[in-house]
Design an enzyme around this catalytic site. Structure first.
Site, short mmCIF file in Angstrom:
data_model
loop_
_atom_site.label_atom_id
_atom_site.label_comp_id
_atom_site.label_asym_id
_atom_site.label_seq_id
_atom_site.Cartn_x
_atom_site.Cartn_y
_atom_site.Cartn_z
CB THR A 48 -5.35 3.28 -21.67
OG1 THR A 48 -5.37 3.31 -23.09
CG2 THR A 48 -6.74 3.52 -21.13
CD GLU A 102 -3.83 4.35 0.65
OE1 GLU A 102 -2.81 3.64 0.87
OE2 GLU A 102 -4.99 4.01 0.93
CE LYS A 148 -8.33 1.73 -25.37
NZ LYS A 148 -8.32 2.07 -23.95
CE1 TYR A 183 -4.37 -0.11 -0.32
CE2 TYR A 183 -4.08 -2.06 1.05
CZ TYR A 183 -4.86 -1.29 0.19
OH TYR A 183 -6.10 -1.70 -0.15
NE ARG A 208 -8.09 -3.11 -19.95
CZ ARG A 208 -9.34 -3.32 -19.57
NH1 ARG A 208 -9.73 -4.53 -19.29
NH2 ARG A 208 -10.18 -2.32 -19.48
CG ASP A 245 -9.29 9.74 -23.62
OD1 ASP A 245 -8.28 9.03 -23.84
OD2 ASP A 245 -10.32 9.31 -23.08
#
Ligand code: DSN
Length: 423
Positions: free
Chosen positions: A217, A47, A220, A45, A226, A191
């Site tokens: 992303t 954050e 692609k 983790y 992804r 985008d």
């Protein structure tokens, strides 16, 4: 591995190996990317951001995340990057959260003309929280008319203009979009999830000098895991006069970072960020530029082959990796759903897609979308695309004849044996 899951993973691997993958948003990552995704980094983790975390023990993941940021900035010539968004839609959502207030007007590309759900569709948060308006393509040409984008922008006075699509085969005039955004006082977001790899390889127009913010992303055309990313060519002071405790203007980098965390997400997926870093490294190699050239050449060959067999490509051709095919030119009887089903039964995977001014619903559609990124990764060239279109035409024409579909599937499976996927 859990034997049930292992069996299913093997089945999926066989499906990917034996089929022709033409879904325009899909690709095959490298083994290195897969390895990172299965690594111990998933346990951590973290954050916050490198050097500013809310958990201890982040010294190693800090280095990984910083490497991903640096490689991404280098790849696109960006000054700022955030590599934490879990997916492209989350990247867009974070930008909206950072730069808009609920109810603000936005202007995006119509989903039914090739736009993306997260650019204001009524079924998506972006269309529910913000006042969504759209530009589209011309019925005659299938291309975006920039004078009409300008008129629409002057009419609706958006706070944010979004350029980018998931089914548009032409390049974007980012400079003209920026002129329009400046004229109406809007921020401009590109985008580039679909063409990102081709932009990184400098084979398409570069949004970085013109768009305030760029999302994408990492999969692609970038061929990574992804996941989402946010970039800015240049960081700039927020345009709303917000200041920090010292009275200094808050920079957009800080606004976007807080919008991702804690605004939209909790802990970043550090295994996914490591996989992104690997993909950004791969995309900076000369071989990736060659790959991009072949993707475009293959798409051009496919578009010509479809046209020769009586199909209509929306806008008449393609500048990038994909094309949207209007099946009505071939026969008014064929729906996108029927074509998709017949092709999938022959192990040629595509998706049905609405075409602009489609009389059918999104469930049936009059079109299909096809892209060449994945088959180019497998090593296919222009002459193979001709062969594929022959099989596709046969399968669509004989969609009600299971024996012919089975024959095509056998040929497809044999053909793909020559293009190995993963050891
Ligand atoms: N799934 C991607 C596409 O197919 O274009 C975008 O959401």
């Amino acid at each position: 591995m859990d034997p049930v899951i292992q069996q299913l993973v093997q089945e999926e691997l066989q499906r990917q190996r034996h089929g022709i993958e033409l879904i325009a948003s899909e690709n095959f990552t490298s083994q290195e990317v897969l390895n990172a995704l299965g690594s111990c980094l998933t346990n951590k983790y973290a954050e916050g951001y490198p050097g500013k975390r809310y958990y201890g023990g982040c010294e190693v993941v800090d280095k990984i995340e910083q490497l991903a940021i640096d490689r991404l900035c280098q790849l696109f010539g960006a000054e700022y990057a955030n590599v934490q968004p879990h997916a492209g839609a989350q990247a867009n959502a974070a930008v909206f959260l950072g730069v808009l207030q609920p109810g603000d007007p936005i202007l995006g590309f119509d989903l039914s003309h090739g736009g993306h759900l997260s650019h204001g569709s009524s079924v998506n948060f972006s269309g529910k929280v913000y006042q969504a308006n759209f530009y589209g393509v011309e019925e005659e040409s299938g291309t975006i008319n920039m004078d009409k984008v300008r008129s629409k922008a002057k009419e609706v006075k958006p706070k944010l203009i979004i350029c980018g699509a998931s089914a548009y085969s032409r390049d974007w005039d980012y400079a003209r979009f920026r002129q329009i955004a400046d004229e109406v006082g809007a921020l401009l977001l590109a985008d580039i999830a679909h063409p990102a790899g081709l932009i990184a390889a400098k084979l398409l127009n570069d949004p970085m000098p013109y768009c305030h913010i760029v999302t994408s992303t990492a999969d692609k055309r970038l061929r990574g895991r992804r996941g989402g990313i946010i970039m800015m060519g240049k960081d700039f002071a927020n345009p709303w006069g917000k200041t920090n405790k010292k009275g200094e203007p808050i920079m957009m980098s800080a606004i976007l970072n807080s919008a991702v965390f804690p605004g939209m997400q909790g802990g970043p997926l550090e295994h996914a960020i490591a996989a992104k870093a690997i993909a950004f490294g791969e995309a900076s190699q000369e071989s990736f530029v060659q790959y991009g050239r072949q993707v475009i050449a293959n798409a051009g060959a496919m578009a010509r082959a479809f046209t020769d067999r009586g199909y209509q490509i929306i806008s008449g051709g393609t500048d990038n990796h994909l094309m949207l095919i209007d099946l009505r030119a071939k026969s008014s009887e064929i729906t996108g759903r029927d074509a998709e089903n017949a092709l999938v039964a022959a192990d040629i995977t595509i998706n049905k897609n609405m075409v602009p001014f489609d009389g059918r619903s999104a469930f049936y559609t009059s079109g299909i979308r096809v892209g060449t990124a994945a088959i180019t990764t497998r090593g296919l060239k222009e002459h193979h695309c001709e062969q594929i279109i022959d099989w596709m035409d046969d399968a669509i024409t004989n969609r009600n004849n299971p024996a012919i579909i089975q024959e095509i599937k056998t040929k497809v499976n044999k053909f793909m044996m020559d293009f190995p996927l993963y050891p």
